[in-house]
Motif scaffolding. Structure first.
Motif, PDB file in Angstrom:
ATOM      1  N   GLU A  83      -5.043   7.677  -5.883  1.00 43.94           N
ATOM      2  CA  GLU A  83      -5.051   6.603  -4.887  1.00 43.94           C
ATOM      3  C   GLU A  83      -3.704   5.893  -4.926  1.00 43.94           C
ATOM      4  O   GLU A  83      -3.304   5.370  -5.971  1.00 43.94           O
ATOM      5  CB  GLU A  83      -6.175   5.572  -5.108  1.00 43.94           C
ATOM      6  CG  GLU A  83      -6.150   4.538  -3.964  1.00 43.94           C
ATOM      7  CD  GLU A  83      -7.026   3.311  -4.142  1.00 43.94           C
ATOM      8  OE1 GLU A  83      -7.674   3.154  -5.197  1.00 43.94           O
ATOM      9  OE2 GLU A  83      -7.032   2.476  -3.207  1.00 43.94           O
ATOM     10  N   GLY A  86      -1.482   2.726  -3.895  1.00 46.21           N
ATOM     11  CA  GLY A  86      -1.736   1.323  -3.537  1.00 46.21           C
ATOM     12  C   GLY A  86      -3.150   0.943  -3.939  1.00 46.21           C
ATOM     13  O   GLY A  86      -3.913   0.404  -3.132  1.00 46.21           O
ATOM     14  N   ASP A 128       0.125   1.594  -8.097  1.00 40.91           N
ATOM     15  CA  ASP A 128       0.427   0.422  -7.266  1.00 40.91           C
ATOM     16  C   ASP A 128       1.827  -0.062  -7.593  1.00 40.91           C
ATOM     17  O   ASP A 128       2.294   0.058  -8.728  1.00 40.91           O
ATOM     18  CB  ASP A 128      -0.589  -0.708  -7.487  1.00 40.91           C
ATOM     19  CG  ASP A 128      -0.603  -1.688  -6.322  1.00 40.91           C
ATOM     20  OD1 ASP A 128      -1.508  -1.589  -5.473  1.00 40.91           O
ATOM     21  OD2 ASP A 128       0.309  -2.547  -6.246  1.00 40.91           O
ATOM     22  N   GLN A 141      -1.194  -6.332 -10.036  1.00 41.83           N
ATOM     23  CA  GLN A 141      -2.384  -5.633  -9.524  1.00 41.83           C
ATOM     24  C   GLN A 141      -2.882  -4.627 -10.581  1.00 41.83           C
ATOM     25  O   GLN A 141      -4.085  -4.525 -10.843  1.00 41.83           O
ATOM     26  CB  GLN A 141      -2.073  -4.864  -8.229  1.00 41.83           C
ATOM     27  CG  GLN A 141      -1.545  -5.704  -7.077  1.00 41.83           C
ATOM     28  CD  GLN A 141      -2.559  -6.615  -6.426  1.00 41.83           C
ATOM     29  OE1 GLN A 141      -2.948  -7.604  -7.023  1.00 41.83           O
ATOM     30  NE2 GLN A 141      -2.959  -6.338  -5.212  1.00 41.83           N
ATOM     31  N   GLY A 177       4.942   4.018  -3.923  1.00 38.29           N
ATOM     32  CA  GLY A 177       4.287   5.216  -3.407  1.00 38.29           C
ATOM     33  C   GLY A 177       5.264   6.270  -2.921  1.00 38.29           C
ATOM     34  O   GLY A 177       4.911   7.441  -2.790  1.00 38.29           O
ATOM     35  N   CYS A 216      -5.652   3.288   1.241  1.00 39.91           N
ATOM     36  CA  CYS A 216      -6.504   2.324   1.941  1.00 39.91           C
ATOM     37  C   CYS A 216      -5.774   0.996   2.090  1.00 39.91           C
ATOM     38  O   CYS A 216      -5.533   0.306   1.086  1.00 39.91           O
ATOM     39  CB  CYS A 216      -7.766   2.153   1.081  1.00 39.91           C
ATOM     40  SG  CYS A 216      -9.184   1.655   1.995  1.00 39.91           S
TER      41      CYS A 216
HETATM   42  C1  LIG Z   1      -4.428  -4.577   0.750  1.00 37.44           C
HETATM   43  S1  LIG Z   1      -4.102  -3.970  -0.837  1.00 37.44           S
HETATM   44  C2  LIG Z   1      -5.254  -2.613  -0.910  1.00 37.44           C
HETATM   45  C3  LIG Z   1      -5.661  -2.249  -2.308  1.00 37.44           C
HETATM   46  C4  LIG Z   1      -6.700  -1.141  -2.384  1.00 37.44           C
HETATM   47  N1  LIG Z   1      -6.250   0.077  -1.764  1.00 37.44           N
HETATM   48  C5  LIG Z   1      -7.989  -1.592  -1.772  1.00 37.44           C
HETATM   49  O1  LIG Z   1      -8.348  -1.114  -0.698  1.00 37.44           O
HETATM   50  O2  LIG Z   1      -8.643  -2.459  -2.373  1.00 37.44           O
HETATM   51  C6  LIG Z   1      -2.530  -3.156  -0.680  1.00 37.44           C
HETATM   52  C7  LIG Z   1      -1.920  -2.744  -2.008  1.00 37.44           C
HETATM   53  O3  LIG Z   1      -0.820  -1.853  -1.750  1.00 37.44           O
HETATM   54  C8  LIG Z   1       0.191  -2.124  -2.698  1.00 37.44           C
HETATM   55  N2  LIG Z   1       1.436  -1.592  -2.133  1.00 37.44           N
HETATM   56  C9  LIG Z   1       2.131  -2.069  -1.077  1.00 37.44           C
HETATM   57  N3  LIG Z   1       3.205  -1.292  -0.830  1.00 37.44           N
HETATM   58  C10 LIG Z   1       3.168  -0.282  -1.734  1.00 37.44           C
HETATM   59  C11 LIG Z   1       3.985   0.843  -1.983  1.00 37.44           C
HETATM   60  N4  LIG Z   1       5.086   1.098  -1.249  1.00 37.44           N
HETATM   61  N5  LIG Z   1       3.653   1.685  -2.995  1.00 37.44           N
HETATM   62  C12 LIG Z   1       2.563   1.431  -3.761  1.00 37.44           C
HETATM   63  N6  LIG Z   1       1.745   0.365  -3.567  1.00 37.44           N
HETATM   64  C13 LIG Z   1       2.036  -0.472  -2.567  1.00 37.44           C
HETATM   65  C14 LIG Z   1       0.140  -3.635  -2.874  1.00 37.44           C
HETATM   66  O4  LIG Z   1       0.726  -4.035  -4.094  1.00 37.44           O
HETATM   67  C15 LIG Z   1      -1.353  -3.892  -2.829  1.00 37.44           C
HETATM   68  O5  LIG Z   1      -1.938  -3.877  -4.095  1.00 37.44           O
END
Ligand SMILES: C[S@@+](CC[C@H](N)C(=O)[O-])C[C@H]1O[C@@H](n2cnc3c(N)ncnc32)[C@H](O)[C@@H]1O
Length: 282
Positions: A54, A56, A79, A84, A108, A124
């Protein structure tokens, strides 16, 4: 100054996350995934997978759901934010100790895994925040095995429809969307998922709506309130920052609360948010 050092791209993006990383926001992510589970997982199937990734993963709430639905899975969560991952480590402690889950801080678009390491992938509500969503999908494809499936669920804020018109909410949403774009995100990335996945080299892309619709079919006020409160909480999570930056006023927030309260009680009101969900094959 722009950080161009290869080992540091995560720093800029981690700071530029519209919802922030407060404990309240982390708690909201857990409530959000619980509320949306039946919608999001209706067409997701990892039953033939062994080790999925997964991107993020936030505080780990999707991983918790995934393990509940497919207890045989091994899951790697990534993440960009250390805070987080710290929270996810608490939530998933027993699964980590059992060797079922491993968590990593990483952008990512630069995954620390070998080619073809995973036989399934979930994304997601992440690409809407990512500065280069195409790079994330390309990198994800690299670490996925041939023939494996990617499920990606994202927002489409322009598709939000509210009746009767809520002017204060509409104003707020425009400011919210504009701010998300300033942070290099894309509040409408959901409708672009197939374009991005095809560019990244995936095939057999399918896009579906995950529509959440409030209308006259939901007559019970408390049920109507649950839907409205869910979206209010989601969009208001950016409110403290927007107020601090003087992009919105506390008065506007109050006006929105009143508008949305009226929707709860008005049986003719309509509120539709069309989440977009894509399945694509490597
Ligand atoms: C709205 S949250 C969703 C978390 C999880 N997928 C959920 O549905 O509960 C978005 C997450 O994406 C992470 N994020 C944002 N840009 C990212 C990137 N380029 N690579 C990895 N993680 C990222 C943020 O730190 C955050 O924890």
């Amino acid at each position: 100054m722009t950080l161009t050092c290869k080992s540091m791209p995560s720093i800029k993006s981690a700071q530029a996350y519209i919802h922030g990383f407060s404990k309240n926001e982390q708690d909201r992510l857990i409530r959000q995934s619980t509320f949306l589970e039946s919608y999001i997982y209706k067409n997701i199937d990892f039953s033939n997978c062994h080790h999925i990734i997964e991107i993020g993963c936030g505080v780990g709430s999707q991983i918790q759901i995934l393990l509940h639905r497919w207890p045989h899975l091994k899951i790697t969560g990534v993440d960009i934010s250390q805070s987080q991952i710290n929270r996810a480590s608490q939530l998933l402690k027993s699964h980590i100790e059992a060797g079922r889950v491993s968590l990593h801080v990483s952008h990512g678009g630069e995954l620390p895994f070998a080619d073809q390491s995973f036989d399934g992938a979930l994304v997601c509500f992440v690409l809407e925040h990512a500065d280069h969503p195409l790079n994330v999908l390309k990198e994800l494809k690299r670490v996925m095995k041939s023939g494996s499936s990617l499920y990606c669920t994202e927002g489409f804020n322009t598709g939000l429809y509210v009746y009767p018109t809520c002017l204060a909410f509409q104003t707020y949403l425009e400011i919210f969307n504009h701010y998300q774009k300033q942070l290099n995100g894309d509040p409408d990335v959901g409708v672009k998922l197939c374009n991005l996945a095809l560019k990244a080299g995936f095939s057999d892309t399918q896009l579906g709506y995950v529509p959440i619709q409030l209308d006259n079919r939901i007559r019970d006020i408390s049920q109507r309130a649950i839907v409205i409160n869910f979206f209010t909480e989601c969009f208001f999570s950016a409110a403290p920052e927007l107020i601090a930056q003087e992009k919105v006023t506390p008065d506007l927030i109050e006006a929105i609360k009143q508008e949305l309260d009226l929707l709860k009680n008005n049986q003719d009101s309509i509120f539709i948010y069309p989440f977009q969900q894509m399945k694509a094959i490597k």
